[in-house]
Design a protein around this motif. Structure first.
Motif, mmCIF file in Angstrom:
data_model
loop_
_atom_site.group_PDB
_atom_site.id
_atom_site.type_symbol
_atom_site.label_atom_id
_atom_site.label_comp_id
_atom_site.label_asym_id
_atom_site.label_seq_id
_atom_site.Cartn_x
_atom_site.Cartn_y
_atom_site.Cartn_z
ATOM 1 N N MET A 102 0.842 -1.188 0.000
ATOM 2 C CA MET A 102 0.000 0.000 0.000
ATOM 3 C C MET A 102 0.891 1.257 0.000
ATOM 4 O O MET A 102 1.851 1.346 0.769
ATOM 5 C CB MET A 102 -0.863 -0.008 1.271
ATOM 6 C CG MET A 102 -1.738 1.194 1.388
ATOM 7 S SD MET A 102 -2.744 1.261 2.893
ATOM 8 C CE MET A 102 -1.843 0.378 4.119
ATOM 9 N N ILE A 103 0.554 2.221 -0.874
ATOM 10 C CA ILE A 103 1.322 3.471 -0.871
ATOM 11 C C ILE A 103 0.787 4.345 0.266
ATOM 12 O O ILE A 103 -0.419 4.590 0.346
ATOM 13 C CB ILE A 103 1.202 4.207 -2.215
ATOM 14 C CG1 ILE A 103 1.822 3.331 -3.291
ATOM 15 C CG2 ILE A 103 1.876 5.571 -2.162
ATOM 16 C CD1 ILE A 103 1.718 3.894 -4.681
ATOM 17 N N LYS A 104 1.703 4.753 1.132
ATOM 18 C CA LYS A 104 1.260 5.520 2.298
ATOM 19 C C LYS A 104 1.374 7.015 2.033
ATOM 20 O O LYS A 104 2.241 7.448 1.287
ATOM 21 C CB LYS A 104 2.131 5.146 3.501
ATOM 22 C CG LYS A 104 1.979 3.691 3.878
ATOM 23 C CD LYS A 104 2.527 3.427 5.251
ATOM 24 C CE LYS A 104 2.263 1.970 5.583
ATOM 25 N NZ LYS A 104 2.174 1.705 6.980
ATOM 26 N N ARG A 105 0.503 7.750 2.706
ATOM 27 C CA ARG A 105 0.594 9.215 2.634
ATOM 28 C C ARG A 105 1.775 9.665 3.492
ATOM 29 O O ARG A 105 1.858 9.328 4.669
ATOM 30 C CB ARG A 105 -0.708 9.818 3.152
ATOM 31 C CG ARG A 105 -0.763 11.310 3.070
ATOM 32 C CD ARG A 105 -2.167 11.790 2.727
ATOM 33 N NE ARG A 105 -3.214 11.101 3.469
ATOM 34 C CZ ARG A 105 -3.776 11.585 4.597
ATOM 35 N NH1 ARG A 105 -3.383 12.723 5.111
ATOM 36 N NH2 ARG A 105 -4.746 10.925 5.194
ATOM 37 N N GLN A 106 2.691 10.412 2.856
ATOM 38 C CA GLN A 106 3.923 10.808 3.552
ATOM 39 C C GLN A 106 3.717 12.160 4.231
ATOM 40 O O GLN A 106 3.618 13.191 3.565
ATOM 41 C CB GLN A 106 5.093 10.921 2.556
ATOM 42 C CG GLN A 106 5.382 9.652 1.778
ATOM 43 C CD GLN A 106 5.922 8.537 2.675
ATOM 44 O OE1 GLN A 106 6.590 8.809 3.676
ATOM 45 N NE2 GLN A 106 5.624 7.294 2.319
ATOM 46 N N ILE A 107 3.673 12.109 5.568
ATOM 47 C CA ILE A 107 3.584 13.366 6.328
ATOM 48 C C ILE A 107 4.981 13.679 6.853
ATOM 49 O O ILE A 107 5.561 12.890 7.605
ATOM 50 C CB ILE A 107 2.598 13.255 7.507
ATOM 51 C CG1 ILE A 107 1.198 12.930 6.999
ATOM 52 C CG2 ILE A 107 2.596 14.543 8.328
ATOM 53 C CD1 ILE A 107 0.147 12.769 8.091
ATOM 54 N N VAL A 108 5.538 14.798 6.416
ATOM 55 C CA VAL A 108 6.880 15.181 6.870
ATOM 56 C C VAL A 108 6.747 16.369 7.818
ATOM 57 O O VAL A 108 6.159 17.399 7.465
ATOM 58 C CB VAL A 108 7.799 15.524 5.675
ATOM 59 C CG1 VAL A 108 9.147 16.035 6.160
ATOM 60 C CG2 VAL A 108 7.981 14.288 4.790
ATOM 61 N N ILE A 109 7.268 16.189 9.029
ATOM 62 C CA ILE A 109 7.230 17.257 10.040
ATOM 63 C C ILE A 109 8.645 17.810 10.159
ATOM 64 O O ILE A 109 9.591 17.049 10.381
ATOM 65 C CB ILE A 109 6.781 16.714 11.416
ATOM 66 C CG1 ILE A 109 5.432 15.985 11.306
ATOM 67 C CG2 ILE A 109 6.698 17.835 12.445
ATOM 68 C CD1 ILE A 109 5.038 15.211 12.574
ATOM 69 N N VAL A 110 8.783 19.111 10.025
ATOM 70 C CA VAL A 110 10.106 19.734 10.199
ATOM 71 C C VAL A 110 10.140 20.378 11.579
ATOM 72 O O VAL A 110 9.391 21.316 11.844
ATOM 73 C CB VAL A 110 10.392 20.783 9.103
ATOM 74 C CG1 VAL A 110 11.762 21.418 9.346
ATOM 75 C CG2 VAL A 110 10.337 20.140 7.733
ATOM 76 N N GLY A 111 10.993 19.852 12.453
ATOM 77 C CA GLY A 111 11.123 20.379 13.810
ATOM 78 C C GLY A 111 10.560 19.405 14.824
ATOM 79 O O GLY A 111 9.377 19.043 14.765
ATOM 80 N N GLY A 112 11.404 18.966 15.732
ATOM 81 C CA GLY A 112 10.986 18.003 16.759
ATOM 82 C C GLY A 112 11.103 18.581 18.154
ATOM 83 O O GLY A 112 11.540 17.912 19.084
ATOM 84 N N GLY A 113 10.716 19.871 18.293
ATOM 85 C CA GLY A 113 10.581 20.454 19.634
ATOM 86 C C GLY A 113 9.250 19.993 20.207
ATOM 87 O O GLY A 113 8.740 18.919 19.847
ATOM 88 N N PHE A 114 8.655 20.819 21.063
ATOM 89 C CA PHE A 114 7.370 20.392 21.625
ATOM 90 C C PHE A 114 6.316 20.220 20.535
ATOM 91 O O PHE A 114 5.636 19.192 20.469
ATOM 92 C CB PHE A 114 6.858 21.370 22.697
ATOM 93 C CG PHE A 114 5.475 20.993 23.115
ATOM 94 C CD1 PHE A 114 5.277 19.869 23.895
ATOM 95 C CD2 PHE A 114 4.357 21.684 22.660
ATOM 96 C CE1 PHE A 114 3.994 19.454 24.237
ATOM 97 C CE2 PHE A 114 3.079 21.288 22.998
ATOM 98 C CZ PHE A 114 2.899 20.170 23.790
ATOM 99 N N SER A 115 6.183 21.223 19.641
ATOM 100 C CA SER A 115 5.067 21.199 18.681
ATOM 101 C C SER A 115 5.161 19.991 17.754
ATOM 102 O O SER A 115 4.164 19.279 17.551
ATOM 103 C CB SER A 115 5.048 22.486 17.847
ATOM 104 O OG SER A 115 4.956 23.607 18.674
ATOM 105 N N GLY A 116 6.349 19.759 17.159
ATOM 106 C CA GLY A 116 6.498 18.654 16.213
ATOM 107 C C GLY A 116 6.326 17.305 16.894
ATOM 108 O O GLY A 116 5.700 16.384 16.340
ATOM 109 N N THR A 117 6.851 17.185 18.108
ATOM 110 C CA THR A 117 6.742 15.906 18.827
ATOM 111 C C THR A 117 5.295 15.662 19.261
ATOM 112 O O THR A 117 4.779 14.539 19.135
ATOM 113 C CB THR A 117 7.683 15.895 20.050
ATOM 114 O OG1 THR A 117 8.996 16.230 19.594
ATOM 115 C CG2 THR A 117 7.719 14.543 20.720
ATOM 116 N N ALA A 118 4.646 16.708 19.754
ATOM 117 C CA ALA A 118 3.235 16.554 20.160
ATOM 118 C C ALA A 118 2.386 16.164 18.952
ATOM 119 O O ALA A 118 1.505 15.304 19.050
ATOM 120 C CB ALA A 118 2.726 17.865 20.772
ATOM 121 N N LEU A 119 2.678 16.769 17.792
ATOM 122 C CA LEU A 119 1.923 16.425 16.578
ATOM 123 C C LEU A 119 2.153 14.954 16.212
ATOM 124 O O LEU A 119 1.200 14.228 15.891
ATOM 125 C CB LEU A 119 2.361 17.337 15.419
ATOM 126 C CG LEU A 119 1.725 17.016 14.074
ATOM 127 C CD1 LEU A 119 0.227 17.275 14.099
ATOM 128 C CD2 LEU A 119 2.371 17.835 12.956
#
Ligand code: FAD
Length: 470
Positions: A1-18
């Motif tokens: 299955m082709i997955k939807r690629q969600i790329v998050i830039v930044g792994g502070g609180f906001s990126g990690t919480a997301l």
């Protein structure tokens, strides 16, 4: 299955919480790539500090990943060895204010837990995102990643050096970024120090210096000389709700009057002003979004400095350090504009234009800049964001607080169109949403963006704010 690629830039609180919220959604058609150069996720600027003098500035019971998890960080922390090793974190009223790094540890525990229960694929790439073109994100190390949805979780750029420091900013005795590890450790204990800024970062710096056993005089300088107020640490108070008013206030001026009236009403009930501000903060996003742009500008120009010192309060432990330093005159606050700074032999001479009139000269050994993150320069602060702007994919919000977004927190292009594949999570979106800096608002925002990423029918963030805030 082709997955939807969600790329998050930044792994502070906001990126990690997301990422945690996306993992909890358990949508196996999604793959998450989180780009963050730091070894540990969840730290960012706020929670990476290893200095034990740096504490969270609200009770732990108010820091959580969603409103359904009220008190979860508090309960987690009290079970950690760090709690018994740090009895000073416990206040007289039973509230705890852990060292800030403990919150990043908590987030990582939540991430591990979310990973265990999720079939979503997740990778943390230890790299720095430099560019995005034609559906690919390019990193400093030369890798590239396919992107279906891109999320910017970058909030706090490094401080900008005020122009008055141009001649001395490279000097070893000038600390331009006090968030760097060990930034203060080389300062002599008897040195006389000028701290530029009197806000939260100044409070951190004074707490660090005191922990290092600093004996020398400290001058803290800002235009108004206002210090952040302390959180309550005595008896606990019931939650206060603003008294109903019909019609509800509409302008900044009407709100100011209304809040002042409520402070009087609260005082008649033996309640402190803090409980009133807490309720204004709870309604902050709704209040902000009912203002038009002119009123929002009015707030930023006239009220923001006052709102900031009452709303962004400090832990009682840090407030005590400041109070001790002020009482002993080790710390002096100057309400002044800094006109000139230059070297005089092995010291710095500072010329201050005092707010109440007249000038003052100070001779100091070290200077520490605590003017805070340069949010107005966010887009200019790094290549990825400047490239996105050059490609007409993002634009600053009209108030200069961050990046322009719509009600779904999707980026708005300079032409005013919505970029449905590009989201902004965290404080960089606060021009649109208003109160979006501290937790739990950022946590709530991350949860909302996660829901929008996996479920397009989700109600937009702004529509969840009632128009009539009463
Ligand atoms: C010093 C400080 C103390 C605070 N204390 C509290 C508190 O006690 N309580 C409270 O409620 N709120 C507090 N806040 C506010 C709040 O927690 C922050 O708003 C929140 O941490 C925002 O984090 P963020 O992840 O959005 O941004 P940031 O902390 O800025 O994190 C962004 C991350 O993105 C990474 N990054 C940046 N550019 C790139 C790139 N191009 N590629 C890859 N990665 C990149 C950075 O390395 C960083 O780790 C504090 C804020 C600060 C600044």
């Amino acid at each position: 299955m082709i997955k939807r690629q969600i790329v998050i830039v930044g792994g502070g609180f906001s990126g990690t919480a997301l990422a945690i919220q996306l993992l909890r959604q358990n949508n196996d058609q999604v793959a998450i790539t989180l780009i963050e150069p730091r070894d540990d996720l969840g730290e960012g600027v706020a929670y990476s500090t290893q200095d034990p003098a740096h504490r969270i500035n609200v009770p732990a019971a108010r820091m959580q990943l969603s409103e359904h998890e009220q008190g979860d960080f508090d309960r987690w922390y009290r079970q950690q060895p760090a709690f018994s090793a740090d009895p000073a974190s416990l206040c007289q009223d039973g509230a705890v204010y852990p060292q800030r790094r403990q919150f990043a540890k908590y987030l990582r525990a939540q991430l591990r837990h979310a990973l265990q229960g999720s079939s979503v694929s997740f990778q943390h790439i230890h790299d720095y995102a430099r560019d995005y073109r034609d559906g690919y994100l390019y990193t400093e190390r030369g890798a590239h990643y396919p992107v279906d949805q891109l999320v910017l979780a970058i909030s706090h750029p490094a401080p900008v050096i005020p122009s008055v420091f141009e001649g001395v900013s490279a000097d070893a005795n000038v600390v331009t970024d006090p968030w760097q590890p060990h930034a203060l450790t080389s300062i002599d204990k008897d040195a006389c120090i000028a701290i530029i800024g009197t806000g939260l970062t100044m409070s951190d710096v004074v707490a660090s210096l005191r922990r290092q056993g600093h004996r020398g005089r400290i001058h803290a300088i800002s235009r108004r000389g206002q210090l952040p107020r302390s959180n309550l640490s005595g008896p606990s108070y019931p939650e206060y709700r603003l008294s109903p008013l019909s019609p509800s206030p509409r302008t900044v001026r009407e709100w100011l009057k209304y809040v002042r009236q409520n402070v009087v009403i609260a005082a008649q009930q033996q309640l402190p002003w803090q409980v009133v501000v807490d309720d204004v903060r709870r309604q902050g996003q709704a209040i902000w979004q009912q203002f038009d742009l002119a009123e929002q500008r009015r707030f930023l120009r006239h009220l923001r400095p006052w709102w900031d010192v009452h709303r962004y309060r400090i832990a009682p432990q840090v407030a005590r350090v400041l109070a001790d330093c002020l009482a002993s005159s080790q710390l002096q606050i100057h309400a002044a504009r800094l006109r000139a700074v230059y070297r005089v032999a092995d010291q710095f001479a500072l010329t201050l234009d005092l707010r109440r009139g007249g000038t003052k000269k100070l001779l100091v050994d070290n200077i520490v800049l605590t003017t805070g993150p340069a949010h107005q320069q966010l887009i200019a602060s790094q290549p990825l964001l400047t490239s996105l702007q050059a490609q007409q994919l993002i634009t600053p919000d009209p108030l200069g607080l961050g990046i322009a977004v719509n009600a779904q927190s999707q980026a708005i292009t300079p032409a005013g169109e919505v970029n449905t594949r590009l989201f902004v999570v965290g404080p960089a979106a606060r021009g649109r949403f208003g109160e979006l800096m501290g937790l739990p608002q950022v946590a709530d925002h991350a949860q909302s963006v996660a829901m929008q990423l996996v479920n397009r029918s989700y109600q937009p963030i702004s529509e969840r704010c009632p128009h009539d805030v009463q």
